[in-house]
Design a protein around this motif. Structure first.
Motif, PDB file in Angstrom:
ATOM      1  N   LEU A 101       0.828  -1.203   0.000  1.00 25.37           N
ATOM      2  CA  LEU A 101       0.000   0.000   0.000  1.00 25.37           C
ATOM      3  C   LEU A 101       0.864   1.256   0.000  1.00 25.37           C
ATOM      4  O   LEU A 101       0.542   2.255  -0.656  1.00 25.37           O
ATOM      5  CB  LEU A 101      -0.932  -0.010   1.215  1.00 25.37           C
TER       6      LEU A 101
ATOM      7  N   THR B 109       3.860   1.395  -1.247  1.00 27.46           N
ATOM      8  CA  THR B 109       4.462   1.445  -2.584  1.00 27.46           C
ATOM      9  C   THR B 109       3.537   2.155  -3.576  1.00 27.46           C
ATOM     10  O   THR B 109       3.984   2.941  -4.417  1.00 27.46           O
ATOM     11  CB  THR B 109       4.772   0.031  -3.086  1.00 27.46           C
ATOM     12  N   LEU B 110       2.234   1.900  -3.477  1.00 28.72           N
ATOM     13  CA  LEU B 110       1.269   2.568  -4.349  1.00 28.72           C
ATOM     14  C   LEU B 110       1.288   4.076  -4.144  1.00 28.72           C
ATOM     15  O   LEU B 110       1.149   4.858  -5.094  1.00 28.72           O
ATOM     16  CB  LEU B 110      -0.136   2.020  -4.094  1.00 28.72           C
TER      17      LEU B 110
ATOM     18  N   GLU C 264       4.436   5.527  -5.784  1.00 31.35           N
ATOM     19  CA  GLU C 264       4.345   5.549  -7.248  1.00 31.35           C
ATOM     20  C   GLU C 264       3.584   6.772  -7.765  1.00 31.35           C
ATOM     21  O   GLU C 264       3.688   7.117  -8.941  1.00 31.35           O
ATOM     22  CB  GLU C 264       3.688   4.261  -7.745  1.00 31.35           C
ATOM     23  N   CYS C 265       2.829   7.429  -6.898  1.00 31.58           N
ATOM     24  CA  CYS C 265       2.093   8.627  -7.312  1.00 31.58           C
ATOM     25  C   CYS C 265       3.032   9.783  -7.643  1.00 31.58           C
ATOM     26  O   CYS C 265       2.610  10.777  -8.246  1.00 31.58           O
ATOM     27  CB  CYS C 265       1.119   9.058  -6.215  1.00 31.58           C
TER      28      CYS C 265
ATOM     29  N   THR D  71      -3.801  10.280  -9.997  1.00 29.93           N
ATOM     30  CA  THR D  71      -3.272   8.988  -9.540  1.00 29.93           C
ATOM     31  C   THR D  71      -4.051   8.407  -8.366  1.00 29.93           C
ATOM     32  O   THR D  71      -3.716   7.334  -7.876  1.00 29.93           O
ATOM     33  CB  THR D  71      -1.795   9.129  -9.114  1.00 29.93           C
TER      34      THR D  71
ATOM     35  N   LYS E 263      -5.164   6.458  -1.897  1.00 31.80           N
ATOM     36  CA  LYS E 263      -4.111   5.477  -1.630  1.00 31.80           C
ATOM     37  C   LYS E 263      -3.415   5.753  -0.305  1.00 31.80           C
ATOM     38  O   LYS E 263      -3.111   4.833   0.458  1.00 31.80           O
ATOM     39  CB  LYS E 263      -3.106   5.469  -2.785  1.00 31.80           C
TER      40      LYS E 263
END
Length: 368
Positions: free
Chosen positions: A286, A288-289, A292-293, A300, A305
């Motif tokens: 979670l 990591t998500l 990644e934004c 995103t 997230k």
């Protein structure tokens, strides 16, 4: 106990002229002289300086971070120190950062009273665990000053904001930090935010303790200066009634039920040691998500997230599988990496979701 004044601009600890009038290095050295470990804050902000690129990119335990071992201020309060040479080096290389004090190692419990402009919630959310009868008029109630005064009145005590015998620091936003000293090192108080039901001391009243830090008096931001009020410059002992309220509202880190007695078989200890690993495996994807934004400034689903990651982490904190301060520090830093222009909003999302999640413990059923 002798009162030690915070140096004024142009003064050092002995009253002579300081090399840099009113500099953060003077504040940092004064705090360290009180036995309070300090760490630099990002220039113009009240958040820690960013980790080095290596630490931003990879997850690791702050206790094993080579940056800290090498004397670099990664991981915020985890790097806090009272070492005069290290403090001189940190603020000589970059004199503008503010000063943060690591509450846990300093033995501090700080009541952070906010005065934010926000809608007043239902009376059932003002004092967690205390029912306020309908007959009690709440006209004029608007901030943490009011809810904390109400709590003190219920207990027949003086409101902490009026405690002139302890260090009190006025914040640029109009709030107040009331500093206390933890008299019992065997009791570890934890941080919380005063925005969610059953997880706060009162509405708009935060707690800074183990796993957190507080902005030192004298620190400057673009919004203003954190100014000590009155003449007292040392924290008084945490009042017994306030300590009881902190315990009642879940602000004490109790030993886990899974802790194994020293006399137990070594074979029984493995489950206790492995649970944090499984907890990290749950929350890491979670996080990591969220990271990644950073690839795009919008579109995103960043807020959703971040909220989900913090809510899940809060459930793991509530079940005793993660440390509140450590996971909050990681979430805030990842959020700052993805959306550096909205740090205050990032922290609010994290704090609110952690608080809500912590009252719904996420137990790792079936996990060893």
């Amino acid at each position: 106990m002798r009162t030690i004044p915070v140096p004024r601009e142009g003064e050092s600890f002995d009253g002579s002229t300081a090399v840099v009038p009113g500099s953060p290095s003077v504040v940092a050295r004064w705090c360290a002289a009180q036995g309070w470990p300090v760490h630099p804050l990002a220039p113009g902000r009240k958040t820690p300086v960013r980790n080095c690129p290596r630490c931003q990119a990879g997850r690791h335990d702050p206790a094993t971070c080579p940056c800290i071992a090498a004397g670099r201020p990664c991981h915020g309060f985890h790097a806090a120190t009272t070492d005069p040479a290290l403090i001189a080096r940190w603020w000589a290389s970059s004199p503008s950062p503010g000063v943060g004090v690591a509450c846990g190692p300093a033995g501090l419990v700080v009541i952070d009273i906010d005065a934010h402009q926000a809608p007043v919630p239902d009376r059932g959310l003002l004092l967690p665990g205390i029912r306020i009868p309908e007959g009690v008029r709440l006209d004029g109630l608007a901030s943490g000053f009011d809810t904390l005064a109400l709590l003190a009145a219920y207990r027949g005590q003086t409101a902490p904001a009026e405690h002139e015998h302890t260090l009190r620091v006025r914040t640029p936003s109009g709030g107040l930090h009331v500093w206390y000293r933890n008299p019992d090192t065997s009791v570890r108080y934890r941080c919380s935010t005063g925005s969610a039901r059953n997880t706060a001391l009162a509405w708009q009243v935060d707690v800074r303790a183990q796993g957190g830090y507080i902005v030192a008096p004298g620190t400057r931001t673009p919004q203003g200066v954190y100014r000590a009020e009155g003449t007292v410059r040392r924290p008084a002992v945490l009042p017994e009634w306030l300590g009881s309220e902190l315990r009642r509202t879940g602000h004490v880190n109790e030993p886990r039920k899974t802790d194994v007695p020293a006399s137990a078989s070594p074979l029984m200890e493995a489950p206790t040691r492995r649970r944090p690993v499984f907890a990290e495996q749950i929350v890491e994807p979670l996080i990591t998500l969220v990271a990644e934004c950073a690839a795009a400034p919008e579109g995103t689903g960043f807020t959703e997230k971040l909220n989900r990651a913090a809510y899940t982490a809060g459930g793991l904190v509530g079940a005793g599988h993660l440390d509140h301060g450590t996971i909050r520090d990681r979430l805030v830093r990842v959020a700052h990496h993805a959306r550096p222009w909205q740090q205050a909003r990032n922290e609010k999302i994290v704090d609110d979701a952690l608080a809500v999640g912590s009252v719904r413990p996420l137990h790792l059923k079936g996990r060893p």
